[in-house]
Enzyme design. Sequence first.
Site, PDB file in Angstrom:
ATOM      1  N   SER A  23     -39.827 -42.306 -36.569  1.00  0.00           N
ATOM      2  CA  SER A  23     -38.899 -43.381 -36.918  1.00  0.00           C
ATOM      3  C   SER A  23     -39.082 -43.821 -38.364  1.00  0.00           C
ATOM      4  O   SER A  23     -38.113 -44.211 -39.029  1.00  0.00           O
ATOM      5  CB  SER A  23     -39.063 -44.573 -35.969  1.00  0.00           C
ATOM      6  OG  SER A  23     -40.334 -45.172 -36.109  1.00  0.00           O
ATOM      7  N   GLU A  28     -43.312 -13.856 -31.770  1.00  0.00           N
ATOM      8  CA  GLU A  28     -43.396 -15.280 -32.075  1.00  0.00           C
ATOM      9  C   GLU A  28     -44.670 -15.943 -31.572  1.00  0.00           C
ATOM     10  O   GLU A  28     -45.030 -17.032 -32.028  1.00  0.00           O
ATOM     11  CB  GLU A  28     -42.172 -16.015 -31.527  1.00  0.00           C
ATOM     12  CG  GLU A  28     -42.081 -16.085 -30.010  1.00  0.00           C
ATOM     13  CD  GLU A  28     -41.398 -14.899 -29.364  1.00  0.00           C
ATOM     14  OE1 GLU A  28     -40.911 -15.047 -28.237  1.00  0.00           O
ATOM     15  OE2 GLU A  28     -41.367 -13.817 -29.991  1.00  0.00           O
ATOM     16  N   HIS A  37     -43.429  -9.919 -27.861  1.00  0.00           N
ATOM     17  CA  HIS A  37     -43.037 -11.222 -28.427  1.00  0.00           C
ATOM     18  C   HIS A  37     -43.759 -11.446 -29.759  1.00  0.00           C
ATOM     19  O   HIS A  37     -44.937 -11.811 -29.770  1.00  0.00           O
ATOM     20  CB  HIS A  37     -43.367 -12.351 -27.457  1.00  0.00           C
ATOM     21  CG  HIS A  37     -42.476 -12.395 -26.268  1.00  0.00           C
ATOM     22  ND1 HIS A  37     -41.306 -13.128 -26.234  1.00  0.00           N
ATOM     23  CD2 HIS A  37     -42.560 -11.771 -25.060  1.00  0.00           C
ATOM     24  CE1 HIS A  37     -40.716 -12.968 -25.056  1.00  0.00           C
ATOM     25  NE2 HIS A  37     -41.453 -12.146 -24.333  1.00  0.00           N
ATOM     26  N   CYS A  70     -37.623  -8.792 -26.253  1.00  0.00           N
ATOM     27  CA  CYS A  70     -37.861  -8.703 -24.813  1.00  0.00           C
ATOM     28  C   CYS A  70     -36.528  -8.523 -24.059  1.00  0.00           C
ATOM     29  O   CYS A  70     -35.917  -7.473 -24.132  1.00  0.00           O
ATOM     30  CB  CYS A  70     -38.638  -9.921 -24.329  1.00  0.00           C
ATOM     31  SG  CYS A  70     -39.364  -9.698 -22.684  1.00  0.00           S
TER      32      CYS A  70
END
Length: 510
Positions: free
Chosen positions: A226, A169, A167, A79
């Site tokens: 975590s 993606e 695009h 783009c």
Amino acid sequence: MHEMILILDFGSQYTQLIARRIRELNVYCEIHPWNKIPKIESNVKGVILSGSPFSVRDASSPRPDLSEIKGKIPLLGVCFGAQFLAHYFGGEVSPSSTREYGRANLSFVESDNILTKGMSNDSQVWMSHGDTIARIPSNYSIISSTKDVEIAGYAINDEQTFGIQFHPEVYHTSEGKLLLSNFIVSICKCSCDWTPDSFVEETIKDLQTKLVNDKVILGLSGGVDSTVAAILLHKAIGENLHCIFVDNGLLRKDEFETVLESYKGMGLNIKGISAADKFYKELKGLTDPELKRKAIGKVFIDVFDEESKKVSGAKWLGQGTIYPDVIESISGTGGPSQTIKSHHNVGGLPDYMKLQVVEPLRLLFKDEVRRIGRSLKIDNKLLERHPFPGPGLGIRILGEVSLEKVRILQEVDAIFINGLKEDNLYDSVWQAGAIFLPIQSVGVMGDERTYENAIALRAVSSTDGMTADWCHLPYEFLAKISNKIINQVKGINRVTYDISSKPPATIEWE
């Protein structure tokens, strides 16, 4: 150094999706701002230029120095990136007569070109641009077109440089993954060996080199991030890892005891700290979500600072920070992207806290963290837990936080989450929770008028937390849960269901 693809970010909303798609090919990649290009080492196999909200015709638009990249290693402009490579190297970019945004179909594909090989002439692509490439330099060749965009893709004849206006993606580009695979595998010659096992091996070695014999304080939450961070650190430094699980008074019902129990047998050195009063005191009178997040973060830091002083030789604070946290807090790259909201575990430590930060998951998306967890053979019950925000129910109570509101929300949340599990819906939902709304409404109970609180239920599907769709839970299930909440939780007389997706909304309300 592991081979990688470098993505230069010009502020596009889709930049992180480029990274996601590349990693799906088992190739490591990093995003860096266009004005902070790192040294191009031998492990950089190719470079991708992202889209941008800017026009290349604007005087203030990004103008990266590509002298060490273009013509030397494979380069793909997407783009804005494609327009930049045309505009500044002898071509012309002009305003589109109409803004081209949304679905389009390729009307021409150069099947002999290595980038577009295998793509279909009529395949769907996603456009999002206000300018168009009117003319390409003489040594460029058109390799794809749509009905409205003649130069939808091009290649430079004498180098491995390409540009595409659409695009690849985004999900709506049906053969986008094929195009990216052509670039990554066929052009950049990546070996596609960045797997969970390789990440674990490399990360443990890096942690051992970085930490040596230093001691680390890690804040555990019971969540996936975590937990995976803790196991990686434990494998690297063993008993030098000291884990702390803080009850901030904003956890789910009975979660403090449940989480501590779930970690038994994992070999982790864990200490539970009750600090609810400190958090409530800091939150008193606060209604602004940013101030609440910062207050919660401050008390977490204070608690960790206090506990770290009890561990002789502690030099590091370990955190389960992941990529979406970083992106939403400070722009994913330090570049021109916009801050969405702060996260309690992002942004460094105050000067008075004499600990350095270690974040083994900082560049991973949520689904990648789970893949790493499976490689580490962590119990699936921990890995498949829904994400839960670090600030806890503090950001699911809109307005000021109080003990009574927390009690109500804990009861509501327990009914909702347990209901999802009982009806076998929990695993089909990525994240779910309840929101305490700052309004009261009129209701009728037992022929009597009530004026009580309203709750919003939220359930979304996602893979990485960067985008999310609201879940189409069965009406019968929602009706049953609503009835249970209103009948069993004193103080609630109305239940709503949030049907907003991200974007434009965020997953959490604050």
